[in-house]
Design a protein around this motif. Structure first.
Motif, PDB file in Angstrom:
ATOM      1  N   ASP A   1       0.840  -1.189   0.000  1.00  0.00           N
ATOM      2  CA  ASP A   1       0.000   0.000   0.000  1.00  0.00           C
ATOM      3  C   ASP A   1       0.879   1.244   0.000  1.00  0.00           C
ATOM      4  O   ASP A   1       1.707   1.432   0.875  1.00  0.00           O
ATOM      5  CB  ASP A   1      -0.873  -0.043   1.262  1.00  0.00           C
ATOM      6  CG  ASP A   1      -1.863   1.082   1.281  1.00  0.00           C
ATOM      7  OD1 ASP A   1      -1.854   1.874   0.321  1.00  0.00           O
ATOM      8  OD2 ASP A   1      -2.647   1.158   2.235  1.00  0.00           O
ATOM      9  N   LEU A   2       0.686   2.104  -1.010  1.00  0.00           N
ATOM     10  CA  LEU A   2       1.533   3.276  -1.078  1.00  0.00           C
ATOM     11  C   LEU A   2       1.152   4.311  -0.044  1.00  0.00           C
ATOM     12  O   LEU A   2       1.892   5.244   0.213  1.00  0.00           O
ATOM     13  CB  LEU A   2       1.442   3.897  -2.482  1.00  0.00           C
ATOM     14  CG  LEU A   2       2.120   3.081  -3.574  1.00  0.00           C
ATOM     15  CD1 LEU A   2       1.920   3.757  -4.912  1.00  0.00           C
ATOM     16  CD2 LEU A   2       3.597   2.939  -3.282  1.00  0.00           C
TER      17      LEU A   2
ATOM     18  N   PRO B   1       1.736   4.446   6.462  1.00  0.00           N
ATOM     19  CA  PRO B   1       2.477   5.516   7.131  1.00  0.00           C
ATOM     20  C   PRO B   1       3.970   5.453   6.890  1.00  0.00           C
ATOM     21  O   PRO B   1       4.629   6.485   6.828  1.00  0.00           O
ATOM     22  CB  PRO B   1       2.161   5.299   8.611  1.00  0.00           C
ATOM     23  CG  PRO B   1       0.924   4.510   8.635  1.00  0.00           C
ATOM     24  CD  PRO B   1       0.904   3.697   7.395  1.00  0.00           C
ATOM     25  N   ALA B   2       4.521   4.238   6.766  1.00  0.00           N
ATOM     26  CA  ALA B   2       5.973   4.142   6.651  1.00  0.00           C
ATOM     27  C   ALA B   2       6.484   4.628   5.310  1.00  0.00           C
ATOM     28  O   ALA B   2       7.672   4.813   5.127  1.00  0.00           O
ATOM     29  CB  ALA B   2       6.414   2.708   6.883  1.00  0.00           C
ATOM     30  N   GLN B   3       5.590   4.833   4.353  1.00  0.00           N
ATOM     31  CA  GLN B   3       6.057   5.190   3.008  1.00  0.00           C
ATOM     32  C   GLN B   3       5.853   6.658   2.681  1.00  0.00           C
ATOM     33  O   GLN B   3       6.152   7.098   1.581  1.00  0.00           O
ATOM     34  CB  GLN B   3       5.328   4.352   1.948  1.00  0.00           C
ATOM     35  CG  GLN B   3       4.997   2.944   2.344  1.00  0.00           C
ATOM     36  CD  GLN B   3       6.200   2.053   2.463  1.00  0.00           C
ATOM     37  OE1 GLN B   3       7.317   2.526   2.578  1.00  0.00           O
ATOM     38  NE2 GLN B   3       5.978   0.737   2.479  1.00  0.00           N
TER      39      GLN B   3
ATOM     40  N   ILE C   1       6.250  10.900   2.833  1.00  0.00           N
ATOM     41  CA  ILE C   1       7.408  11.784   2.903  1.00  0.00           C
ATOM     42  C   ILE C   1       7.436  12.488   4.259  1.00  0.00           C
ATOM     43  O   ILE C   1       8.467  12.582   4.902  1.00  0.00           O
ATOM     44  CB  ILE C   1       7.375  12.805   1.757  1.00  0.00           C
ATOM     45  CG1 ILE C   1       7.476  12.071   0.421  1.00  0.00           C
ATOM     46  CG2 ILE C   1       8.533  13.785   1.897  1.00  0.00           C
ATOM     47  CD1 ILE C   1       7.336  12.952  -0.765  1.00  0.00           C
TER      48      ILE C   1
ATOM     49  N   ASN D   1       5.262  12.627   8.050  1.00  0.00           N
ATOM     50  CA  ASN D   1       4.230  11.870   8.750  1.00  0.00           C
ATOM     51  C   ASN D   1       3.187  12.810   9.323  1.00  0.00           C
ATOM     52  O   ASN D   1       3.218  14.016   9.117  1.00  0.00           O
ATOM     53  CB  ASN D   1       4.863  10.966   9.817  1.00  0.00           C
ATOM     54  CG  ASN D   1       5.546  11.755  10.895  1.00  0.00           C
ATOM     55  OD1 ASN D   1       5.265  12.930  11.075  1.00  0.00           O
ATOM     56  ND2 ASN D   1       6.448  11.110  11.600  1.00  0.00           N
TER      57      ASN D   1
ATOM     58  N   VAL E   1       9.730  11.391   7.260  1.00  0.00           N
ATOM     59  CA  VAL E   1       9.820   9.951   7.483  1.00  0.00           C
ATOM     60  C   VAL E   1      11.150   9.464   6.924  1.00  0.00           C
ATOM     61  O   VAL E   1      11.548   9.838   5.823  1.00  0.00           O
ATOM     62  CB  VAL E   1       8.648   9.240   6.804  1.00  0.00           C
ATOM     63  CG1 VAL E   1       8.865   7.753   6.784  1.00  0.00           C
ATOM     64  CG2 VAL E   1       7.369   9.566   7.531  1.00  0.00           C
ATOM     65  N   ALA E   2      11.830   8.648   7.706  1.00  0.00           N
ATOM     66  CA  ALA E   2      13.191   8.278   7.366  1.00  0.00           C
ATOM     67  C   ALA E   2      13.287   7.601   5.998  1.00  0.00           C
ATOM     68  O   ALA E   2      14.150   7.928   5.198  1.00  0.00           O
ATOM     69  CB  ALA E   2      13.751   7.371   8.457  1.00  0.00           C
ATOM     70  N   GLY E   3      12.383   6.654   5.711  1.00  0.00           N
ATOM     71  CA  GLY E   3      12.500   5.859   4.491  1.00  0.00           C
ATOM     72  C   GLY E   3      12.547   6.716   3.248  1.00  0.00           C
ATOM     73  O   GLY E   3      13.439   6.587   2.404  1.00  0.00           O
TER      74      GLY E   3
END
Lengths: 145, 516, 82, 124, 81
Positions: free
Chosen positions: C12-13, C16-18, C20, C22, C28-30
């Motif tokens: 899922d794009l 939350p982890a994906q 820019i 949060n 966001v680090a990633g």
């Protein structure tokens, strides 16, 4: 398993394969910046080469390749390379492990990070390789005196 | 500069010592002890400087590798973590000084790796204390855990098996912890504790976030040795060598409790954590009852560890300022008590050759100074006023009364009564049983490590025997025991000062600040 | 088991982890790593940069763990030969 | 429902694997089997992280000159990959230490069966 | 097509895990465990984690297997359950 095998095929295959595995390990280590690979994988492959020798030609005969009594010290040296880099960065006025503050000021920061990563991965490779060999030697009680 | 860099220096110096020891040990075997002592002293100084810096200039946030927190890893030195790291470095210094003679006697062939592994353990614990990143916490936790497994595996014949059981449980705990972190990461997208706390209000109602917390708490409970999963603790502590126990028992479980505080602080102590309070109460009662039933001193102390970790958890999960201060005070007090008790037990084992309670007759005449320290620590465990234990229990009780949870008040009082029981059992055996001539023979026979007793034969005249019977621990072992024993009393006397100047600052903001 | 059903779906794009930034507005680090890894260290392999630069302390811990395992085995198993 | 399964079946499988590992660690009597269960738990945990890094339409996190770096949706998330690299190493070393302990147990008791070990440790 | 392959890999993974746990001969169980590790590595690669997959393949099928065999060589080969 600690002793030499009695089958010439296994011995020849082991002797032939081990250097190739180690060569791949070195390649993987240097290729880490551009593709999958890096210090840890390279170190594991190098260790696998040594373990193959340990298993095929016998623990005694493979001592000349990597001596069991030195592995632990070498593992410590690998870790010292990593931690030492961090301490040097502190002495250079930065945070711990901040490669931009390493005392090689003629490089621009991005390239200092590039070579910093390479240097640190060298430590990882040495440490992982010898560390894994140490564990194997201890499980099988390879004589190290 | 040292004070500014102290968050990184505290764990890194320990780890550096751990990796230097094999290198110097390769050239000179005797150098390991000196490297270890120098490092512990240096870290003690650094953490004192760090504490001073924190108290004057406020919290230090240290950005490892020079990257800002959500991107890089952050180390946090606030009053709470400075307090815990000072405690770790203090007990490390004491234990390492104490260890020199003891290790030479117990593990003569393994001196070099012993110091290296213990430095790794301390470095891991210090890292766990200081880090502000959930995954980095896992890495340090594993360093400490692996060093702990190795240390506890050396001892008598049964030690490897108990260490193996600890390893399986501990690895399962670590896997639970990592799974919990994964759930939190997937739901919030970050690993930094402060960052998670700021994102959390948006996602608080998702089950994944809550289950993540539950899994983390479950993983930490294994490390702490809370009641239903405490079985590894007594076995591992009893069968391991006494130096390893002295190193692990005072601080190992406390650091896990401290991490629990940190994780719960992210969540601002949600209400469903009350379940944990009941677990803690069960832990207190069960630990105390089981401790009474033991014959072996070390085993008794291990079970009382279970009870005391219950106190700490109770104080944390009651979630009010008074109980929180009580928990922090108890971390300090209990660490010092266990330091004295296990150090003394190690000395007893070396000199008397036994740890069985029933064979303790005459022990005060043999080792008077050790007995003195031992009794002080036991008094503190019960909670007799001049010692530190009294004040931490008072704060816990006040905290429990404030929330009107009468069952927990009852649990604390009951456990205190039980603690009195094992104190008196010890005093009764040690002082009031007549010292019989036949006991000497027993001591001589049972002690394989005997040094002074070696030349004494039971047929010598009583007077001659009396003069040779004094058999204290060596001076290097005695000094740390006495320092910590006096420290227990000092903590009791100056408790108001400690609370006002240090622990008050450590209370999270969302508790109403308690003014003494 | 029931919990995982509540997680964002795989790939899922919008997870939350994906993102820019949060929900609280911090990066966001990633995503930051993807955008800036080459700029910061001139190294195409992002995993390598994250491993040895952004989160180098984790990697130091990893190496120390290997060392801890080695010396732990040494401590537990090795004994003097008679 | 079908969407749920399509999006989450990986998680379901991994939870199942996690349960199998826990079951093996608790119920199996041979210490080696316990170690195997341990490695399964670790694999399951690692895989959960890896699954969380996946993006539809993303490519592997190695810079490709033809794919723009500005849109992070085009690359997979490198952070979990890095973390799991570390976690794998930790898992391996833990296994190594557990072998050391198992060998040490075998030296002392000449058996790896848990019930027998428990009996023998009690009777002394 | 993609997800069917992954599903199959997951199925093999679970089956390999169960077989490894139920074999009485520990050496055979280790070989099955290596298959398990290899499936994990393949799954990682199919999800795009090439670095991790590479590591898992090298470590899981190589080093851990060697350690297992070494430990079994030092202890015993039979298992009661």
């Amino acid at each position: 398993m600690t002793g030499q095998t009695h089958s010439p095929i296994i011995e020849v295959a082991g002797r032939g394969l081990a250097p190739i595995i180690q060569l791949i390990g070195i390649y993987v280590f240097f290729h880490g910046h551009y593709g999958p690979g890096g210090g840890f994988q390279g170190g594991v492959l190098l260790a696998a080469g040594v373990l193959l020798l340990r298993m095929t030609v016998g623990a005694e005969n493979s001592q000349a390749h990597v001596a069991a009594k030195r592995t632990l010290t070498n593992c410590a040296i690998g870790a010292v390379i990593f931690v030492g880099t961090g301490i040097v960065a502190i002495l250079g006025g930065g945070y711990f492990l901040d490669y931009a503050h390493l005392p090689v000021q003629w490089l621009e920061p991005a390239y200092m990070r590039y070579y910093g990563i390479l240097f640190v991965e060298l430590g990882i490779t040495l440490g992982v390789m010898t560390g894994l060999i140490t564990i194997y030697d201890d499980i099988l009680e390879v004589d190290y005196a | 500069m040292i004070a500014q860099n102290s968050p990184a220096l505290i764990p890194v110096l320990y780890l550096l010592a751990a990796i230097i020891i094999p290198i110097t040990g390769y050239f000179r075997a005797g150098s390991a002890f000196y490297v270890a002592v120098l490092t512990s002293a240096a870290v003690f100084v650094v953490s004192l400087l760090g504490l001073q810096e924190v108290l004057t200039n406020g919290t230090i946030s240290y950005h490892l590798a020079g990257w800002m927190p959500p991107l890089g890893i952050e180390l946090v030195l606030d009053p709470l973590s400075a307090f815990i790291s000072l405690l770790i470095s203090f007990s490390a210094l004491m234990v390492i000084i104490y260890a020199k003679d003891n290790v030479a006697m117990e593990l003569p062939e393994k001196v070099m790796p012993f110091y290296s592994v213990s430095m790794l353990l301390l470095g891991g614990l210090a890292g766990m204390t200081l880090t502000g990143d959930l995954f980095n916490l896992y890495v340090f936790l594993e360093i400490a855990a692996i060093a702990g497994y190795a240390l506890l595996a050396i001892g008598n014949k049964r030690a490897p098996f108990s260490a193996f059981r600890y390893l399986t449980l501990g690895t399962a705990g670590a896997a639970f912890y990592l799974m919990g972190v994964a759930f939190i990461f997937i739901s919030t997208g970050t690993l930094n504790m402060v960052d998670i706390a700021s994102v959390l209000p948006e996602v608080q109602d998702q089950t994944a976030v809550i289950v993540g917390l539950v899994l983390i708490v479950l993983g930490l409970a294994v490390k702490m040795g809370l009641f239903p999963i405490h079985q590894w603790l007594p076995d591992a502590y009893t069968y391991a060598s006494s130096t390893a126990t002295v190193l692990i028992a005072p601080i190992g479980t406390k650091v896990a409790a401290y991490v629990l505080i940190r994780v719960l602080t992210i969540y601002e102590f949600p209400t469903f954590i009350e379940t944990l309070t009941w677990v803690a109460a069960a832990s207190i009662i069960a630990g105390s009852i089981l401790a009474i039933a033991q014959k072996d001193i070390k085993r008794m102390l291990a079970y009382s560890s279970v009870a005391n970790i219950g106190y700490i958890t109770l104080g944390i999960t009651l979630a009010n300022p008074l109980a929180f201060i009580g928990a922090l005070m108890h971390i300090l007090n209990h660490a010092m008590m266990k330091l004295v008790l296990f150090m003394a037990a190690g000395g007893i084992l070396n000199k008397m050759g036994t740890l069985s309670m029933s064979r303790m007759r005459g022990f005060p005449t043999v080792m008077p100074i050790t007995t003195f320290a031992f009794i002080i620590a036991l008094l503190s465990m019960v909670g007799i006023p001049p010692t530190g234990g009294f004040f931490s229990k008072i704060y816990l009780l006040l905290g429990a009364i404030e929330t009107e949870s009468w069952f927990f008040v009852f649990a604390i009082l009951l456990s205190t009564l039980l603690a009195v029981a094992y104190l008196f059992r010890f005093i009764n055996i040690a002082f009031f049983r007549p010292y019989e001539k036949s006991d000497d023979k027993k001591i001589i026979q049972s002690s394989e490590l005997t040094l002074a007793f070696g030349q004494v034969s039971p047929d010598q005249s009583p007077k001659e025997f009396e003069s040779m019977k004094r058999n204290e621990m060596s001076l290097l072992m005695l000094i740390p025991v006495l320092i910590v024993a006096i420290g227990i009393i000092l903590v009791g006397v100056f408790n108001g000062m400690i609370i006002q100047n240090l622990l008050n600052l450590a209370i999270p903001d969302f508790f109403v600040a308690y003014v003494n | 088991m029931y919990t995982v059903a509540d997680l964002p779906a795989r790939g899922d794009l919008n997870a939350p982890a994906q993102q820019i930034t949060n929900a609280a507005g911090t990066p966001v680090a990633g995503a930051y790593y993807i955008q800036n890894a080459y700029k910061d260290a001139k190294t195409p392999n992002m995993v390598c940069v994250v491993l040895a630069d952004y989160r180098s302390t984790d990697t130091m811990g990893e190496l120390i763990v290997v060392f801890a395992g080695a010396i732990g085995c040494f401590f537990v198993l090795r004994r003097k030969r008679s | 429902m079908l969407e749920l399964i399509e999006g989450h079946y990986a998680y379901f499988f991994l939870m199942l694997l996690f349960m199998i590992g826990i079951y093996a660690m608790m119920m199996k009597r041979n210490l080696m089997k316990k170690i195997m269960g341990m490695s399964m738990i670790q694999s399951a945990t690692i895989m959960v992280w890896i699954v969380s890094a996946y993006k539809d339409g993303g490519t592997i996190p190695v810079m490709d000159p033809n794919i723009s770096l500005d849109n992070p949706d085009l690359y997979l998330n490198p952070l979990p990959h890095t973390l799991m690299l570390t976690a794998i190493v930790v898992a391996v070393v833990t296994l190594g230490v557990s072998f050391a302990l198992a060998v040490s147990v075998y030296r002392n008791y000449n058996t790896l069966d848990e019930n027998e070990l428990l009996d023998r440790t009690k009777e002394q | 097509m993609h997800w069917q392959i992954e599903f199959l890999l997951f199925a093999i993974l679970i089956v390999a895990a169960l077989i490894a746990l139920n074999l009485r001969n520990l050496l055979a169980a280790v070989v099955t465990l290596t298959i398990f590790s290899f499936m994990v590595a393949l799954l990682m690669i199919s999800m795009g984690a090439v670095d991790v997959g590479f590591t898992e393949a090298v470590v899981g099928a190589g080093i851990v297997g060697i350690y297992f065999v070494a430990a079994i060589f030092k202890t015993t080969r039979k298992s009661e359950d």
